[in-house]
Scaffold this active site. Sequence first.
Site, PDB file in Angstrom:
ATOM      1  N   ARG A  12       0.812  -1.229   0.000  1.00 52.19           N
ATOM      2  CA  ARG A  12       0.000   0.000   0.000  1.00 52.19           C
ATOM      3  C   ARG A  12       0.847   1.282   0.000  1.00 52.19           C
ATOM      4  O   ARG A  12       0.375   2.345   0.386  1.00 52.19           O
ATOM      5  CB  ARG A  12      -0.981   0.021   1.170  1.00 52.19           C
ATOM      6  CG  ARG A  12      -1.946  -1.149   1.153  1.00 52.19           C
ATOM      7  CD  ARG A  12      -3.068  -0.993   2.131  1.00 52.19           C
ATOM      8  NE  ARG A  12      -3.921  -2.172   2.075  1.00 52.19           N
ATOM      9  CZ  ARG A  12      -3.683  -3.291   2.779  1.00 52.19           C
ATOM     10  NH1 ARG A  12      -2.644  -3.347   3.578  1.00 52.19           N
ATOM     11  NH2 ARG A  12      -4.485  -4.311   2.666  1.00 52.19           N
ATOM     12  N   LYS A  16       3.215  11.854 -10.539  1.00 51.27           N
ATOM     13  CA  LYS A  16       2.344  11.004 -11.366  1.00 51.27           C
ATOM     14  C   LYS A  16       3.062   9.682 -11.639  1.00 51.27           C
ATOM     15  O   LYS A  16       4.223   9.684 -12.069  1.00 51.27           O
ATOM     16  CB  LYS A  16       2.032  11.682 -12.702  1.00 51.27           C
ATOM     17  CG  LYS A  16       0.898  12.660 -12.633  1.00 51.27           C
ATOM     18  CD  LYS A  16       0.510  13.084 -14.043  1.00 51.27           C
ATOM     19  CE  LYS A  16      -0.622  14.074 -14.035  1.00 51.27           C
ATOM     20  NZ  LYS A  16      -0.918  14.589 -15.391  1.00 51.27           N
ATOM     21  N   GLU A  19       9.153  19.059 -23.934  1.00 48.51           N
ATOM     22  CA  GLU A  19       8.562  19.506 -22.664  1.00 48.51           C
ATOM     23  C   GLU A  19       9.209  20.819 -22.190  1.00 48.51           C
ATOM     24  O   GLU A  19       8.569  21.615 -21.506  1.00 48.51           O
ATOM     25  CB  GLU A  19       8.713  18.420 -21.586  1.00 48.51           C
ATOM     26  CG  GLU A  19       7.972  17.110 -21.881  1.00 48.51           C
ATOM     27  CD  GLU A  19       6.443  17.204 -21.720  1.00 48.51           C
ATOM     28  OE1 GLU A  19       5.922  18.259 -21.315  1.00 48.51           O
ATOM     29  OE2 GLU A  19       5.776  16.189 -22.022  1.00 48.51           O
ATOM     30  N   LYS A  67       7.520  23.634 -13.196  1.00 51.79           N
ATOM     31  CA  LYS A  67       6.585  22.541 -12.905  1.00 51.79           C
ATOM     32  C   LYS A  67       6.195  22.571 -11.429  1.00 51.79           C
ATOM     33  O   LYS A  67       5.031  22.379 -11.072  1.00 51.79           O
ATOM     34  CB  LYS A  67       7.199  21.189 -13.295  1.00 51.79           C
ATOM     35  CG  LYS A  67       6.213  20.068 -13.047  1.00 51.79           C
ATOM     36  CD  LYS A  67       6.445  18.816 -13.825  1.00 51.79           C
ATOM     37  CE  LYS A  67       5.279  17.860 -13.555  1.00 51.79           C
ATOM     38  NZ  LYS A  67       5.429  16.554 -14.131  1.00 51.79           N
ATOM     39  N   GLU A  75      -4.340  17.505 -10.118  1.00 52.63           N
ATOM     40  CA  GLU A  75      -4.796  17.910 -11.446  1.00 52.63           C
ATOM     41  C   GLU A  75      -6.297  18.179 -11.519  1.00 52.63           C
ATOM     42  O   GLU A  75      -6.984  17.755 -12.448  1.00 52.63           O
ATOM     43  CB  GLU A  75      -4.390  16.860 -12.495  1.00 52.63           C
ATOM     44  CG  GLU A  75      -4.352  17.428 -13.899  1.00 52.63           C
ATOM     45  CD  GLU A  75      -3.880  16.445 -14.942  1.00 52.63           C
ATOM     46  OE1 GLU A  75      -2.703  16.085 -14.914  1.00 52.63           O
ATOM     47  OE2 GLU A  75      -4.700  16.031 -15.778  1.00 52.63           O
ATOM     48  N   ARG A 118      -3.059  22.368 -12.648  1.00 57.64           N
ATOM     49  CA  ARG A 118      -2.099  21.367 -13.168  1.00 57.64           C
ATOM     50  C   ARG A 118      -2.459  20.936 -14.585  1.00 57.64           C
ATOM     51  O   ARG A 118      -1.596  20.473 -15.337  1.00 57.64           O
ATOM     52  CB  ARG A 118      -2.016  20.164 -12.219  1.00 57.64           C
ATOM     53  CG  ARG A 118      -0.933  19.187 -12.648  1.00 57.64           C
ATOM     54  CD  ARG A 118      -0.577  18.158 -11.615  1.00 57.64           C
ATOM     55  NE  ARG A 118       0.484  17.292 -12.109  1.00 57.64           N
ATOM     56  CZ  ARG A 118       1.176  16.447 -11.363  1.00 57.64           C
ATOM     57  NH1 ARG A 118       0.933  16.351 -10.077  1.00 57.64           N
ATOM     58  NH2 ARG A 118       2.117  15.699 -11.894  1.00 57.64           N
ATOM     59  N   ASN A 177      -0.737  20.084 -19.487  1.00 56.89           N
ATOM     60  CA  ASN A 177      -1.116  19.282 -20.658  1.00 56.89           C
ATOM     61  C   ASN A 177      -1.107  20.099 -21.944  1.00 56.89           C
ATOM     62  O   ASN A 177      -1.572  19.630 -22.991  1.00 56.89           O
ATOM     63  CB  ASN A 177      -2.503  18.651 -20.451  1.00 56.89           C
ATOM     64  CG  ASN A 177      -2.485  17.656 -19.299  1.00 56.89           C
ATOM     65  OD1 ASN A 177      -1.467  17.038 -19.042  1.00 56.89           O
ATOM     66  ND2 ASN A 177      -3.601  17.531 -18.589  1.00 56.89           N
ATOM     67  N   HIS A 225      -0.610  18.582 -25.371  1.00 57.41           N
ATOM     68  CA  HIS A 225      -0.750  17.130 -25.216  1.00 57.41           C
ATOM     69  C   HIS A 225      -2.032  16.571 -25.831  1.00 57.41           C
ATOM     70  O   HIS A 225      -2.076  15.376 -26.124  1.00 57.41           O
ATOM     71  CB  HIS A 225      -0.685  16.732 -23.734  1.00 57.41           C
ATOM     72  CG  HIS A 225       0.714  16.744 -23.174  1.00 57.41           C
ATOM     73  ND1 HIS A 225       1.504  17.876 -23.168  1.00 57.41           N
ATOM     74  CD2 HIS A 225       1.476  15.757 -22.614  1.00 57.41           C
ATOM     75  CE1 HIS A 225       2.676  17.581 -22.625  1.00 57.41           C
ATOM     76  NE2 HIS A 225       2.690  16.309 -22.287  1.00 57.41           N
ATOM     77  N   HIS A 262      -1.004  13.679 -27.897  1.00 53.72           N
ATOM     78  CA  HIS A 262      -1.363  12.288 -27.584  1.00 53.72           C
ATOM     79  C   HIS A 262      -2.001  11.595 -28.779  1.00 53.72           C
ATOM     80  O   HIS A 262      -1.761  10.404 -29.022  1.00 53.72           O
ATOM     81  CB  HIS A 262      -2.336  12.243 -26.397  1.00 53.72           C
ATOM     82  CG  HIS A 262      -1.646  12.340 -25.068  1.00 53.72           C
ATOM     83  ND1 HIS A 262      -2.286  12.748 -23.922  1.00 53.72           N
ATOM     84  CD2 HIS A 262      -0.364  12.072 -24.705  1.00 53.72           C
ATOM     85  CE1 HIS A 262      -1.422  12.742 -22.910  1.00 53.72           C
ATOM     86  NE2 HIS A 262      -0.250  12.341 -23.366  1.00 53.72           N
ATOM     87  N   HIS A 318       7.437  10.904 -27.307  1.00 56.23           N
ATOM     88  CA  HIS A 318       6.437  11.758 -26.659  1.00 56.23           C
ATOM     89  C   HIS A 318       6.745  13.253 -26.876  1.00 56.23           C
ATOM     90  O   HIS A 318       5.857  14.032 -27.225  1.00 56.23           O
ATOM     91  CB  HIS A 318       6.422  11.427 -25.156  1.00 56.23           C
ATOM     92  CG  HIS A 318       5.497  12.282 -24.368  1.00 56.23           C
ATOM     93  ND1 HIS A 318       4.130  12.139 -24.409  1.00 56.23           N
ATOM     94  CD2 HIS A 318       5.740  13.310 -23.513  1.00 56.23           C
ATOM     95  CE1 HIS A 318       3.571  13.037 -23.611  1.00 56.23           C
ATOM     96  NE2 HIS A 318       4.529  13.757 -23.050  1.00 56.23           N
TER      97      HIS A 318
HETATM   98  N1  GLY Z   1       3.344  15.715 -17.162  1.00 55.00           N
HETATM   99  C1  GLY Z   1       2.273  16.501 -16.693  1.00 55.00           C
HETATM  100  C2  GLY Z   1       2.065  16.397 -15.222  1.00 55.00           C
HETATM  101  O1  GLY Z   1       2.911  15.895 -14.512  1.00 55.00           O
HETATM  102  O2  GLY Z   1       1.048  16.832 -14.744  1.00 55.00           O
END
Ligand code: GLY
Length: 364
Positions: free
Chosen positions: A126, A148, A190, A231, A241, A245, A249, A252, A256, A268
Amino acid sequence: MSSVIRETVHVSTTSADYDVIVGTALLAEVGARVREAAPADAAFIVSDTNVAPLYLEQVETSLCEAGFSVASLVVEAGEVHKNLTTFGTILETMAKADLTRDSIMVALCGGVVGDMAGFAAASYMRGIRVVQVPTTLLSMVDSSVGGKTAIDLSCGKNLVGAFLQPSLVVADVGCLQSLEPEVFVDGIGEVVKHGVLADESLFDELAYTPLLQTSDPDYLTHVVARNVAIKRDVVSGDERERGVRQTLNLGHTIGHAIEAASGYTLGHGHCVAVGLCAVARAAEQLGWAETGLAERVAACVTAQGLPSTSDLPTSELVAQATHDKKRHGTGVNLVVPTRIGQVEIRRVSFDELFEVIRLGMHRC
Ligand code: GLY
């Protein structure tokens, strides 16, 4: 003797506080740094077949010297292996190594394996702590920071995951020297995104300074730390997010679609670069962005050796976006650049999104 350069960016979110240390000659210090940041008895390194031959031994030695008992696993590199099978192998190996809740995972890799190792750390018993040691530009400026973690399913990318902030990030820019030029350049997608999103002076610098030709570790350290700070500023206000946040994107949505339409053969960052150019083009034509934005973005991307357009048929990109849309309800939140350094989130219907793709991918 070459100088040793260091910059530290402190990240503070609702769930965790940690440092991102950027600089040269850091791999030899991983053990001592982990010992300071997150005391534990056992460390489990996950690395991949590209990175392990270069750096695993050095990091293992450093952790042993700092008093950790160390086990490691090397998984196959590549997005195609970011799946349930590899995830299961990581968890089984962790259990066989008798890791406990007090053990720590060290992810020594690029973003793909870093996401997967992070998810294994979030899941094992966990949740145990994770230290990210990113080895690509993309993972240094983006995926290692912000918590993430994910793996892919056959239906799509990053469909299963968790938020787990790392206890520490150690970004040794010396690792960038061993990257294939194509892989290094992929990370610049990025970096340009961060410039368009929040930092016009970074953007202007990028328009004139191809990072691939920059071997100065001082400058690379500075660029990576600056990107991490951008960031950090976004993530610290919205770890999960729900709001701001989402601006990360930028580029993206179309990026994507390009990535999926290429069968994940395009990197990417390359896809994000095209996505940035496309959304800027569409935004300008729709009157959402200032005149000249699209040309500036395309020029910057091109200066960095990234593509600004794609030959993939628009119909295929729309089909991918349609497939993706099912996960978003009645529309999508599109991140729209309005000028360099400024974006807004627009709720757009699927019809509007298709128009954005059509305008964005149209060759001028
Ligand atoms: N790569 C975008 C984020 O970490 O929210």
